[in-house]
Design a protein around this motif. Structure first.
Motif, PDB file in Angstrom:
ATOM      1  N   LEU A  43       0.564  -1.028   0.098  1.00  0.00           N
ATOM      2  CA  LEU A  43      -0.307  -0.411  -0.073  1.00  0.00           C
ATOM      3  C   LEU A  43       0.593   1.588   0.134  1.00  0.00           C
ATOM      4  O   LEU A  43       0.624   2.438  -0.704  1.00  0.00           O
ATOM      5  CB  LEU A  43      -0.671  -0.499   0.829  1.00  0.00           C
ATOM      6  N   GLU A  44       1.351   1.080   0.745  1.00  0.00           N
ATOM      7  CA  GLU A  44       2.596   2.278   0.644  1.00  0.00           C
ATOM      8  C   GLU A  44       3.214   2.840  -0.390  1.00  0.00           C
ATOM      9  O   GLU A  44       4.007   3.445  -0.907  1.00  0.00           O
ATOM     10  CB  GLU A  44       4.073   2.080   1.306  1.00  0.00           C
ATOM     11  N   GLN A  45       3.888   1.603  -1.410  1.00  0.00           N
ATOM     12  CA  GLN A  45       4.994   1.389  -2.726  1.00  0.00           C
ATOM     13  C   GLN A  45       4.190   1.957  -3.802  1.00  0.00           C
ATOM     14  O   GLN A  45       4.109   2.042  -4.326  1.00  0.00           O
ATOM     15  CB  GLN A  45       5.098   0.173  -2.421  1.00  0.00           C
ATOM     16  N   THR A  46       2.027   1.637  -3.509  1.00  0.00           N
ATOM     17  CA  THR A  46       1.324   1.914  -4.745  1.00  0.00           C
ATOM     18  C   THR A  46       0.242   1.662  -4.223  1.00  0.00           C
ATOM     19  O   THR A  46      -0.890   1.664  -3.536  1.00  0.00           O
ATOM     20  CB  THR A  46       0.551   0.056  -5.345  1.00  0.00           C
ATOM     21  N   PRO A  47      -0.026   3.261  -3.770  1.00  0.00           N
ATOM     22  CA  PRO A  47      -1.446   4.224  -2.759  1.00  0.00           C
ATOM     23  C   PRO A  47      -2.291   3.612  -3.611  1.00  0.00           C
ATOM     24  O   PRO A  47      -3.152   3.653  -3.108  1.00  0.00           O
ATOM     25  CB  PRO A  47      -0.584   5.227  -2.094  1.00  0.00           C
ATOM     26  N   ASP A  48      -2.408   3.329  -5.263  1.00  0.00           N
ATOM     27  CA  ASP A  48      -3.245   3.723  -5.393  1.00  0.00           C
ATOM     28  C   ASP A  48      -3.852   2.013  -6.600  1.00  0.00           C
ATOM     29  O   ASP A  48      -3.840   1.942  -6.723  1.00  0.00           O
ATOM     30  CB  ASP A  48      -3.377   5.138  -6.833  1.00  0.00           C
ATOM     31  N   LEU A  49      -3.223   1.520  -5.654  1.00  0.00           N
ATOM     32  CA  LEU A  49      -3.999  -0.228  -6.083  1.00  0.00           C
ATOM     33  C   LEU A  49      -5.249   0.033  -5.878  1.00  0.00           C
ATOM     34  O   LEU A  49      -5.521   0.331  -5.596  1.00  0.00           O
ATOM     35  CB  LEU A  49      -3.289  -0.481  -4.429  1.00  0.00           C
ATOM     36  N   GLU A  50      -5.109  -1.390  -7.343  1.00  0.00           N
ATOM     37  CA  GLU A  50      -7.026  -1.548  -7.720  1.00  0.00           C
ATOM     38  C   GLU A  50      -7.322  -2.814  -7.638  1.00  0.00           C
ATOM     39  O   GLU A  50      -8.270  -3.157  -7.009  1.00  0.00           O
ATOM     40  CB  GLU A  50      -7.054  -1.093  -9.303  1.00  0.00           C
ATOM     41  N   THR A  51      -5.710  -3.779  -7.971  1.00  0.00           N
ATOM     42  CA  THR A  51      -5.989  -4.830  -8.119  1.00  0.00           C
ATOM     43  C   THR A  51      -5.022  -5.997  -7.454  1.00  0.00           C
ATOM     44  O   THR A  51      -3.762  -5.475  -7.692  1.00  0.00           O
ATOM     45  CB  THR A  51      -6.701  -5.309  -9.169  1.00  0.00           C
TER      46      THR A  51
END
Length: 329
Positions: A165-173
């Motif tokens: 989540l910190e590395q890809t805050p706009d994660l969708e899947t």
């Protein structure tokens, strides 16, 4: 919903294991992004110290023991990544560790666990025989730490999701290898607590997918273990499952199965396109993406869970050989 293990447990685990496990990178995959028309990234958890995510849960569980429990030592039954992780974590914490295995376990795996400082006991011709020795040691006071269905193990595995989540805050899947459910339970718990709209998809192999079959049945069931390139995803979920069955049922959005051919293709892809050596179980997310089995992945992270593949087998696969482990074993 199973709220037994919470985001608070995940943060507590992260503090506990800090400095003892690696924060692993996330990398953008140009080839997978082009193939899917989406933003695909890989969480390189196979670069963890013992070659798989299992070190997180084992370290958290060992460090959560009371002084009396630590003095008595830990015991486990494992043929692979959990055994390696538990042996390493115990050694780092100065705790005695015994791993029980059957005579059928390959010598290189036995040596791998011994190299991490654990005592190995070879008992009988099956995991069940080895478990009898574990039960005897538990009766003598040692603490058994199981591979997945345990609060501290799940909380430890969940720390990988905090990093994602910190590395890809706009994660969708997020795509997660699915076996006994310790990893996906922890990841899904964190994702849903932070952003319920993140899709959590479990990926397993067609051959002997115990959690998938158990979810279809609505309860933990016995599923025959079959030979597969994704060997780390084999094994049951435990008929008396306490945590991971319910957490997977309540928190995971979808479960997908991949074929042996798709797994081999993913191992090849990881090597030739991503320059990564990964085991079959770690490749299943890539396999599902390449096979077009993930609908609208969007900004997607595939969790690469382990690298502990037999290198002779890896060489055969990446050289284009049609390796059929189902015929060999």
């Amino acid at each position: 919903m199973n709220s037994d293990i919470t985001l608070q447990d995940s943060f507590a685990a992260r503090v506990r294991i800090a400095g003892r496990v690696r924060t692993t990178p996330i990398v953008f995959s140009p080839s997978l992004s082009e193939a899917t028309g989406c933003d695909i990234r890989l969480k390189l958890e196979h670069t963890q110290i013992t070659g798989s995510f299992k070190l997180r849960g084992a370290t958290n569980a060992v460090l959560s023991l009371t002084e009396a429990e630590r003095a008595n030592g830990v015991v486990g039954v494992s043929t692979g990544n959990h055994g390696r992780g538990l042996a390493y974590a115990a050694k780092q914490a100065g705790v005695r560790c015994i791993i029980c295995m059957s005579e059928l376990v390959p010598q290189n795996k036995v040596e791998g666990i011994k190299a991490q400082g654990a005592e190995v006991r070879i008992v009988g011709r099956s995991q069940d025989d080895a478990q009898v020795e574990v039960d005897k040691l538990v009766a003598e006071g040692m603490v058994m730490l199981p591979p997945f269905d345990h609060r501290d193990i799940i909380a430890g595995q969940s720390t990988v999701a905090l990093e994602m989540l910190e590395q890809t805050p706009d994660l969708e899947t997020v795509l997660v290898p699915l076996s006994g459910g310790g990893l996906i339970s922890g990841v899904a718990m964190v994702m849903k607590a932070v952003n319920p709209s993140i899709r959590v998809i479990g990926v397993s192999m067609e051959r002997g997918a115990a959690m998938y079959e158990s979810q279809q049945a609505g309860k933990p069931i016995f599923v025959e273990e079959l030979s597969t390139l994704a060997d780390s995803l084999g094994g049951g979920v435990g008929l008396d499952n306490q945590h991971t069955f319910a957490m997977t049922r309540d928190l995971v959005d979808e479960m997908i199965l991949v074929t042996e051919t798709e797994i081999a293709q993913a191992i090849r892809h990881a090597y030739w396109q991503e320059r990564q050596v990964i085991e079959g179980s770690g490749s299943v997310g890539i396999a599902a993406l390449l096979a077009g089995k993930i609908r609208n992945p969007g900004r997607c992270v595939s969790l690469i869970s382990g690298q502990n593949i037999d290198m002779a087998l890896h060489h055969r696969i990446i050289s284009g050989e049609d390796v059929d482990v189902t015929a060999e074993g």
